[in-house]
Design an enzyme around this catalytic site. Structure first.
Site, short mmCIF file in Angstrom:
data_model
loop_
_atom_site.label_atom_id
_atom_site.label_comp_id
_atom_site.label_asym_id
_atom_site.label_seq_id
_atom_site.Cartn_x
_atom_site.Cartn_y
_atom_site.Cartn_z
N LYS A 22 60.29 35.30 24.88
CA LYS A 22 59.28 36.23 24.35
C LYS A 22 59.48 37.62 24.94
O LYS A 22 59.44 38.63 24.22
CB LYS A 22 57.88 35.73 24.69
CG LYS A 22 56.76 36.72 24.41
CD LYS A 22 55.41 36.18 24.83
CE LYS A 22 55.14 36.38 26.30
NZ LYS A 22 54.52 37.68 26.61
N ASN A 23 59.70 37.69 26.25
CA ASN A 23 59.80 38.99 26.92
C ASN A 23 61.08 39.73 26.57
O ASN A 23 61.22 40.92 26.89
CB ASN A 23 59.70 38.81 28.43
CG ASN A 23 58.30 38.42 28.86
OD1 ASN A 23 57.34 38.60 28.13
ND2 ASN A 23 58.18 37.88 30.06
N ARG A 96 50.05 44.10 25.52
CA ARG A 96 50.52 45.30 26.20
C ARG A 96 51.91 45.74 25.75
O ARG A 96 52.22 46.94 25.79
CB ARG A 96 50.54 45.07 27.71
CG ARG A 96 49.18 44.95 28.36
CD ARG A 96 49.31 45.00 29.87
NE ARG A 96 50.08 46.15 30.30
CZ ARG A 96 49.58 47.37 30.46
NH1 ARG A 96 48.31 47.59 30.24
NH2 ARG A 96 50.36 48.38 30.85
N CYS A 120 43.83 44.60 31.88
CA CYS A 120 44.01 43.24 31.40
C CYS A 120 43.65 42.29 32.52
O CYS A 120 43.32 42.71 33.63
CB CYS A 120 45.43 43.00 30.91
SG CYS A 120 46.66 43.05 32.21
N ARG A 125 48.08 47.63 35.35
CA ARG A 125 49.42 47.87 34.82
C ARG A 125 49.51 49.18 34.03
O ARG A 125 49.70 49.20 32.82
CB ARG A 125 49.86 46.69 33.95
CG ARG A 125 49.97 45.40 34.74
CD ARG A 125 50.89 44.41 34.08
NE ARG A 125 50.20 43.61 33.10
CZ ARG A 125 50.80 42.66 32.37
NH1 ARG A 125 52.06 42.42 32.51
NH2 ARG A 125 50.13 41.96 31.49
N PRO A 126 49.37 50.33 34.70
CA PRO A 126 49.34 51.62 34.01
C PRO A 126 50.68 51.96 33.37
O PRO A 126 51.72 51.41 33.72
CB PRO A 126 49.00 52.61 35.13
CG PRO A 126 49.49 51.95 36.37
CD PRO A 126 49.27 50.48 36.16
N ASP A 128 51.88 55.11 33.35
CA ASP A 128 52.21 56.45 33.81
C ASP A 128 53.71 56.67 33.91
O ASP A 128 54.21 57.78 33.67
CB ASP A 128 51.53 56.75 35.15
CG ASP A 128 51.84 55.72 36.22
OD1 ASP A 128 52.02 54.54 35.87
OD2 ASP A 128 51.90 56.09 37.41
N ASP A 310 55.92 35.56 36.89
CA ASP A 310 55.47 34.73 35.78
C ASP A 310 55.62 33.24 36.04
O ASP A 310 55.25 32.42 35.18
CB ASP A 310 56.23 35.10 34.49
CG ASP A 310 55.69 36.37 33.86
OD1 ASP A 310 54.63 36.85 34.29
OD2 ASP A 310 56.34 36.89 32.93
N ILE A 332 53.58 41.59 42.81
CA ILE A 332 53.82 42.35 41.59
C ILE A 332 52.51 42.82 40.95
O ILE A 332 52.33 44.00 40.66
CB ILE A 332 54.62 41.52 40.57
CG1 ILE A 332 55.89 40.95 41.22
CG2 ILE A 332 54.98 42.37 39.36
CD1 ILE A 332 56.88 41.98 41.70
N ARG A 402 50.37 32.50 23.05
CA ARG A 402 51.06 33.78 23.19
C ARG A 402 52.47 33.61 23.75
O ARG A 402 53.33 34.46 23.49
CB ARG A 402 50.26 34.71 24.11
CG ARG A 402 48.95 35.22 23.55
CD ARG A 402 48.30 36.21 24.50
NE ARG A 402 49.30 37.19 24.93
CZ ARG A 402 49.50 37.54 26.20
NH1 ARG A 402 48.80 36.99 27.16
NH2 ARG A 402 50.42 38.44 26.51
#
Length: 427
Positions: A22-23, A96, A120, A125-126, A128, A310, A332, A402
């Site tokens: 998925k990632n 996201r 979330c 988890r910005p 920027d 994960d 993380i 998901r």
């Protein structure tokens, strides 16, 4: 709302085909925004997040077609006619990874309006680093009314971008943007996850010029245009690690098809210390518990090639059944221990101290009604349910949808007593 019921105590035996990651698939899907030719992706998992990204790309004007050939699923994406460069809140809030359309849209179309993802369940988890990198490449950025508005009417230019911290999403977004920027872009302290390497190889097959794949220093020479390609999505190392732990926690034996040791080496190293064997086969990896009980081991999550964040929740479920104590430290994401109260409901002995959790193994877990809080937390409860005495009822299973393709079917085929219940059947 559906639920999952598990009756524990059955060792898993058999084989499981590992799905496409998925990632990896999500950023790969957005590469279609960089070209007016067709991008075909093979080995794409059938997941809710993939469907969300599909809806977002269609919103932009991408033509999407899905094909099935046996157990292999392909998606054909044609972004020739982009009609809308806005990624609306209603779609971005669901996932996201939707922010990954930002770089490609600005690079090829000179503008983008993408909703801020917001917070979330596992931290803020910005974005920027995404924004700062695009500004260094010449984009004008405005933050207004909950949206990122990016403009580069004359195109992006190369830049030297040194990430203050490792970010998978920012590396992916800026890597894609850099392929069409004028001149050379350097991404320093870039993330090195296999999914990023997969994205880079796909971009190279589209005509991008990228050096340093697999390292933390990527050099990209911008080109005028990219062409279409056909690319196979890399295997899902998180799914593979999850099923490896499922074999270990139940005392069973599973052959994981289509995955190599190289993708999940750090997780397998920790499992080996805990008393789990991993044998390479012609088709993948065979996982089994070595001798008797599992042994508690300490784990700290780190950026790749370290232990994956994960897999932290799954490892905690495994350690809850091991002999002795283990310390699991999360470096993380904040707020990523929300599965602890649910595991405790099942009899686990876990104490959280800041970013670390002390897990003392117990002789048995017991089934209970539990609530999924996020994707990886939900599957840790499935693992606990597989070994617990009695029935475990898992609520909010949409989290599982998901990220885990056909989870109940795959586990049931290997002997698990697991079923998905509709709301009426669960009562």
């Amino acid at each position: 709302m559906d639920r999952i019921r598990i009756r524990g105590g059955r060792p898993l035996k058999g084989e499981i085909k590992i799905s496409g990651a998925k990632n990896a698939a999500l950023p790969l899907m957005t590469t279609c925004l960089l070209t007016d030719e067709q991008v075909r992706l093979d080995n794409v998992p059938d997941l809710a997040d993939i469907n969300t990204m599909t809806h977002l790309l269609v919103q932009h004007g991408v033509e999407v077609m899905t094909r099935l050939a046996g157990r292999d699923r392909s998606i054909l994406l044609n972004g020739q006619n982009i009609t809308d460069t806005t990624a609306p809140y209603d779609l971005v809030r669901k996932m996201r990874a939707s922010v990954l359309v930002l770089g490609p849209l600005v690079a090829r179309h000179g503008e983008a309006k993408v909703s801020l993802p917001g917070g979330c369940a596992i931290g803020t988890r910005p974005v920027d680093l995404h924004i700062k990198g695009l500004q260094q490449m010449g984009a004008e950025i405005e933050l207004a009314e909950g949206y990122i508005r990016a403009y580069a009417p004359k195109g992006l230019h190369g830049a030297e971008i040194n990430f203050a911290k490792i970010s998978v999403g920012a590396t992916e977004n800026l890597l894609m943007a850099a392929t069409l920027a004028k001149g050379e872009t350097q991404l320093i302290n870039a993330a090195r996850e296999p999914e990023i390497n997969d994205l880079a190889h796909c971009l190279i097959s589209m005509g991008a010029k990228i050096e340093g794949v697999g390292t933390n220093h990527l050099k990209i020479q911008g080109v005028e245009r990219l062409h279409g390609t056909t690319h196979r999505v890399v295997a899902d190392r998180i799914e593979a690690g999850t099923y490896a732990m499922a074999a270990a926690i139940t005392g069973g034996e599973l052959e994981l098809l289509g995955i190599g040791h190289d993708l999940i080496g750090s997780a397998l190293a920790s499992l080996s210390q805990a008393g789990v064997t991993c044998t390479e086969t012609e088709r993948g990896l065979k996982i089994a518990r070595a001798n008797g009980a599992l042994t508690g081991v300490d784990v700290m999550t780190e950026p790749y090639p370290g232990f994956p964040t994960d897999l932290q929740a799954q490892m905690m479920a495994l350690m809850a059944t091991a002999e002795g104590a283990s310390m699991i430290t999360e470096t993380i994401f904040e707020n990523r221990f929300m599965h602890v109260p649910e595991l405790t409901r099942m009899g686990a002995n876990i104490n959280v101290h800041g970013a670390s959790a002390m897990v003392r193994g117990v002789k048995r877990l017991t089934g209970a009604p539990v609530m999924a809080t996020d994707l990886r937390a939900s599957v840790s409860l499935v693992l606990a349910g597989l070994v617990a005495e009695g029935d475990t009822i898992l609520n909010r299973v949409y989290h599982l949808d998901r990220g885990y393709e056909k989870l109940t079917q795959k586990l049931a085929a290997c002997g698990a007593e697991i079923e998905r219940l509709t709301e009426a059947a669960a009562e």
